[in-house]
Write an enzyme that holds these catalytic residues in place. Sequence first.
Site, PDB file in Angstrom:
ATOM      1  N   LYS A   1       0.813  -1.219   0.000  1.00 49.10           N
ATOM      2  CA  LYS A   1       0.000   0.000   0.000  1.00 49.10           C
ATOM      3  C   LYS A   1       0.846   1.268   0.000  1.00 49.10           C
ATOM      4  O   LYS A   1       0.489   2.259  -0.642  1.00 49.10           O
ATOM      5  CB  LYS A   1      -0.963  -0.024   1.183  1.00 49.10           C
ATOM      6  CG  LYS A   1      -2.105  -1.003   1.015  1.00 49.10           C
ATOM      7  CD  LYS A   1      -3.090  -0.897   2.180  1.00 49.10           C
ATOM      8  CE  LYS A   1      -4.356  -1.708   1.900  1.00 49.10           C
ATOM      9  NZ  LYS A   1      -4.117  -3.134   1.721  1.00 49.10           N
TER      10      LYS A   1
ATOM     11  N   LYS B   1      -3.634   0.071   8.486  1.00 48.54           N
ATOM     12  CA  LYS B   1      -3.782  -0.883   7.386  1.00 48.54           C
ATOM     13  C   LYS B   1      -2.481  -1.640   7.182  1.00 48.54           C
ATOM     14  O   LYS B   1      -1.394  -1.043   7.195  1.00 48.54           O
ATOM     15  CB  LYS B   1      -4.113  -0.166   6.069  1.00 48.54           C
ATOM     16  CG  LYS B   1      -5.490   0.457   5.994  1.00 48.54           C
ATOM     17  CD  LYS B   1      -5.676   1.072   4.612  1.00 48.54           C
ATOM     18  CE  LYS B   1      -7.004   1.758   4.464  1.00 48.54           C
ATOM     19  NZ  LYS B   1      -7.153   2.374   3.126  1.00 48.54           N
TER      20      LYS B   1
ATOM     21  N   GLY C   1      -9.145  -7.622   1.652  1.00 48.33           N
ATOM     22  CA  GLY C   1     -10.245  -8.366   2.240  1.00 48.33           C
ATOM     23  C   GLY C   1     -10.554  -7.996   3.670  1.00 48.33           C
ATOM     24  O   GLY C   1     -11.141  -8.790   4.415  1.00 48.33           O
ATOM     25  N   GLY C   2     -10.145  -6.788   4.089  1.00 46.08           N
ATOM     26  CA  GLY C   2     -10.424  -6.347   5.449  1.00 46.08           C
ATOM     27  C   GLY C   2      -9.450  -6.874   6.484  1.00 46.08           C
ATOM     28  O   GLY C   2      -9.558  -6.540   7.663  1.00 46.08           O
TER      29      GLY C   2
ATOM     30  N   HIS D   1     -17.726   3.217  -0.412  1.00 49.18           N
ATOM     31  CA  HIS D   1     -16.670   2.385  -1.005  1.00 49.18           C
ATOM     32  C   HIS D   1     -17.089   2.124  -2.448  1.00 49.18           C
ATOM     33  O   HIS D   1     -17.997   1.344  -2.708  1.00 49.18           O
ATOM     34  CB  HIS D   1     -16.556   1.076  -0.221  1.00 49.18           C
ATOM     35  CG  HIS D   1     -15.467   0.179  -0.718  1.00 49.18           C
ATOM     36  ND1 HIS D   1     -14.642  -0.520   0.139  1.00 49.18           N
ATOM     37  CD2 HIS D   1     -15.054  -0.153  -1.961  1.00 49.18           C
ATOM     38  CE1 HIS D   1     -13.782  -1.235  -0.568  1.00 49.18           C
ATOM     39  NE2 HIS D   1     -14.033  -1.030  -1.846  1.00 49.18           N
TER      40      HIS D   1
ATOM     41  N   HIS E   1     -15.308  -4.732   7.836  1.00 49.86           N
ATOM     42  CA  HIS E   1     -14.569  -4.210   6.683  1.00 49.86           C
ATOM     43  C   HIS E   1     -14.618  -5.155   5.495  1.00 49.86           C
ATOM     44  O   HIS E   1     -13.805  -5.051   4.576  1.00 49.86           O
ATOM     45  CB  HIS E   1     -13.105  -3.931   7.052  1.00 49.86           C
ATOM     46  CG  HIS E   1     -12.926  -3.035   8.223  1.00 49.86           C
ATOM     47  ND1 HIS E   1     -13.417  -1.755   8.263  1.00 49.86           N
ATOM     48  CD2 HIS E   1     -12.337  -3.254   9.438  1.00 49.86           C
ATOM     49  CE1 HIS E   1     -13.126  -1.207   9.427  1.00 49.86           C
ATOM     50  NE2 HIS E   1     -12.484  -2.096  10.151  1.00 49.86           N
TER      51      HIS E   1
ATOM     52  N   GLU F   1      -9.945   0.543  -6.125  1.00 55.85           N
ATOM     53  CA  GLU F   1     -10.906   0.869  -5.072  1.00 55.85           C
ATOM     54  C   GLU F   1     -10.695   2.296  -4.583  1.00 55.85           C
ATOM     55  O   GLU F   1      -9.569   2.724  -4.347  1.00 55.85           O
ATOM     56  CB  GLU F   1     -10.786  -0.128  -3.921  1.00 55.85           C
ATOM     57  CG  GLU F   1     -10.945  -1.573  -4.374  1.00 55.85           C
ATOM     58  CD  GLU F   1     -11.233  -2.516  -3.227  1.00 55.85           C
ATOM     59  OE1 GLU F   1     -11.347  -2.053  -2.080  1.00 55.85           O
ATOM     60  OE2 GLU F   1     -11.347  -3.727  -3.488  1.00 55.85           O
TER      61      GLU F   1
ATOM     62  N   ARG G   1      -6.493  -8.587  -9.249  1.00 53.18           N
ATOM     63  CA  ARG G   1      -7.148  -9.866  -9.551  1.00 53.18           C
ATOM     64  C   ARG G   1      -8.600  -9.577  -9.919  1.00 53.18           C
ATOM     65  O   ARG G   1      -9.057  -8.435  -9.822  1.00 53.18           O
ATOM     66  CB  ARG G   1      -7.118 -10.787  -8.335  1.00 53.18           C
ATOM     67  CG  ARG G   1      -7.693 -10.129  -7.070  1.00 53.18           C
ATOM     68  CD  ARG G   1      -7.704 -11.074  -5.892  1.00 53.18           C
ATOM     69  NE  ARG G   1      -7.980 -10.404  -4.638  1.00 53.18           N
ATOM     70  CZ  ARG G   1      -9.175 -10.073  -4.181  1.00 53.18           C
ATOM     71  NH1 ARG G   1     -10.232 -10.341  -4.926  1.00 53.18           N
ATOM     72  NH2 ARG G   1      -9.332  -9.481  -3.014  1.00 53.18           N
TER      73      ARG G   1
END
Length: 697
Positions: free
Chosen positions: A148, A190, A196-197, A240, A267, A307, A324
């Site tokens: 990230k 994060k 996937g949370g 989101h 999440h 996202e 993906r």
Amino acid sequence: MYWMRFGFRRFDFRRICCSYASSAFGTVTTVISLSKVLIANRGEISCRIIRSSKKLGLQTVAVYSEADKNALHVTLADEAYCLGPAASQESYLNQRKVISVAKETGAQAIHPGYGFLSENAEFAELCHKAGVEFIGPPASAIRDMGIKSTSKFIMDEAGVPIIKGYHGEDQSDHRLRSEALKIGFPVMLKAVRGGGGKGMRIVFSEDEFEAQLESARREAQKSFGNDTMLVEKYVKRPRHVEVQVFGDKYGNYVYLFERDCSVQRRHQKIIEEAPAPGLDEETRHSLGEAAVRAAAAVSYVGAGTVEFIMDENKKFYFMEMNTRLQVEHPVTEMITGTDLVEWQLRVAAGEKLPVTQRDLNINGHAFEARIYAENPEDNFMPGAGHLSHLFTPKASDDIRIETGVREGDDVSVHYDPMIAKLVAWGPDRKSALLKLHSALSKYNIVGVKTNVKFLMQLANHKEFSLGNVHTDFIPQYEKEIFTSKEPTHQTVCTALLSAMVLEAKQGNLESNSPFSLMDGMIPNLVYRKKMNIAFKDKVFSVDVQYEGKNSYSFFIEDKQYSIQVAQSKEDPSVLYCTVDNKSFPVRAVLQDNEIHLFTREYSYEFLFPTPKFLSTSATDTSQKGAVAPMPGVIEKISVQAGDKVKKGDPLVVIIAMKMEYVIKAHCDGTVDKVFFKVGDNVTKNAQLVDIRNESSK
């Protein structure tokens, strides 16, 4: 099929693979001869990819763990090979074994699905070295967008809006805390390799920072093998919104519009829709163009999802890129008339994208509801168990079901508890939502707790119907969505009668059975019998009187109801009931001493109380100490015998169904005994810690 509704042409994939020079999309130089593909995944994901592969005439190879030897995806594939034990690390995540199977079977390509190895740069590189095509982006793109902190820098350089925060290398607790103080609470922690949370925590104050950081790191290390964290400002009540992008090996890119995935728990997405409600065309275009810039910045190939977080003013900020295909890709396919898995296979084989941006349009609206084995009333606690009864709505052009299980299968404790994805399309949002609600009412499951009833209430909520969605939607409307619907007298009577009919049909009646009233008419005698039935903690006492064939009178709380019943010849579990001249169909399932009643509006689980002399007494271990809420593996133990604890102190951390659960003390006291050690497998309701309650002295 659904993609044919929009006039998309189908191709002979095998012919194109053998003759790229004459491809309708121009001369292709980077090609592979693709005739067999291995799917390195499981469940509904693998089933989905097998369908598109077979449509193109490709041979398919499935892989499975010992726990999945009888799974649906194994039976659908042309070949199937066992990778190892149930644990993912020893089977589905065993990279070298997966590649070995591909080489052994002659598969020219590996499709990783979504999850497991799909965003693993090392696996993509191993495939390349082994001469096997990885159906996904280059390893460099996975690596750049999977970290990230790196992705934020790249997006900033590419002119994609980002949320400012700390993405530095100094990962000391002191540095992360000081950066959080600079940003200002609340902040979002994060995992830099997250998704996937997992490895995400919202921290609302400095007091809880240390505990939340430790928990996020632990989950990140377990999920991704890396516990590096970043800190960002938390945007309150955001939406989101994500954009589906696609690129080929020639630098061509398109966006297939956006999806709104705002309604989440833990999440993690629970219901998605496309297109996003309430967006103007200018914002939609800006989102799509930003997503394409993001993909181009890392020379992306294949399907990807960019996202974004969107605030109340429709300003959007890059959050992450999933390198993906996404779980929710079917809603995009439904509104664009495409098959994105087919596109993945074609692009991997060397074809150019079949369309340009001007060829793509939005047609209608689509929703996807994720049906899980979980208990929404217990903080969405995932569950495992046997699917003793599974009835689904019929698939059609407008209703699509993605699943990897059948009636009689087990939801395994080792993997994600998803049972199915239910997708509904309509010409507009209102009609699509009505179809989704109707289809959910036909999804009847017995054997495990599910979120179907919750999804029905969510889809029927006024604010959701208006499209007023955000990531705090469930907490905001929790009391309304989780309102339990108490059964009416008519429903109680219908449940009793359904149990009587099904017991008689199954031929299980005995002389002392409470249901033997079905043929209990005696000449010149009004036959009446008292029966008890429970809904949650309330027990209903009902007198039942036989009035003739398929006709009964029910007496409950000084009221009388006349009910007639007829059983469907096509489906014995469907009963047509008439209560006081009002007719309606119900589906009922009798299992042991439970009757499950499904109606168009709701579903109920009733229990026939077991007499005390027949019940087995058991010790309530929850009064002595901490118990496991579900089967899992001990990840961390924070106490030892002799320790003093306060109510709410963390005792044990267990990992179950890809989630982390912190088991806390239920009282002030002293730890008498810890029953397990780190790494042990535990069963549901197993006592983990014995606490001597000192507050009651």
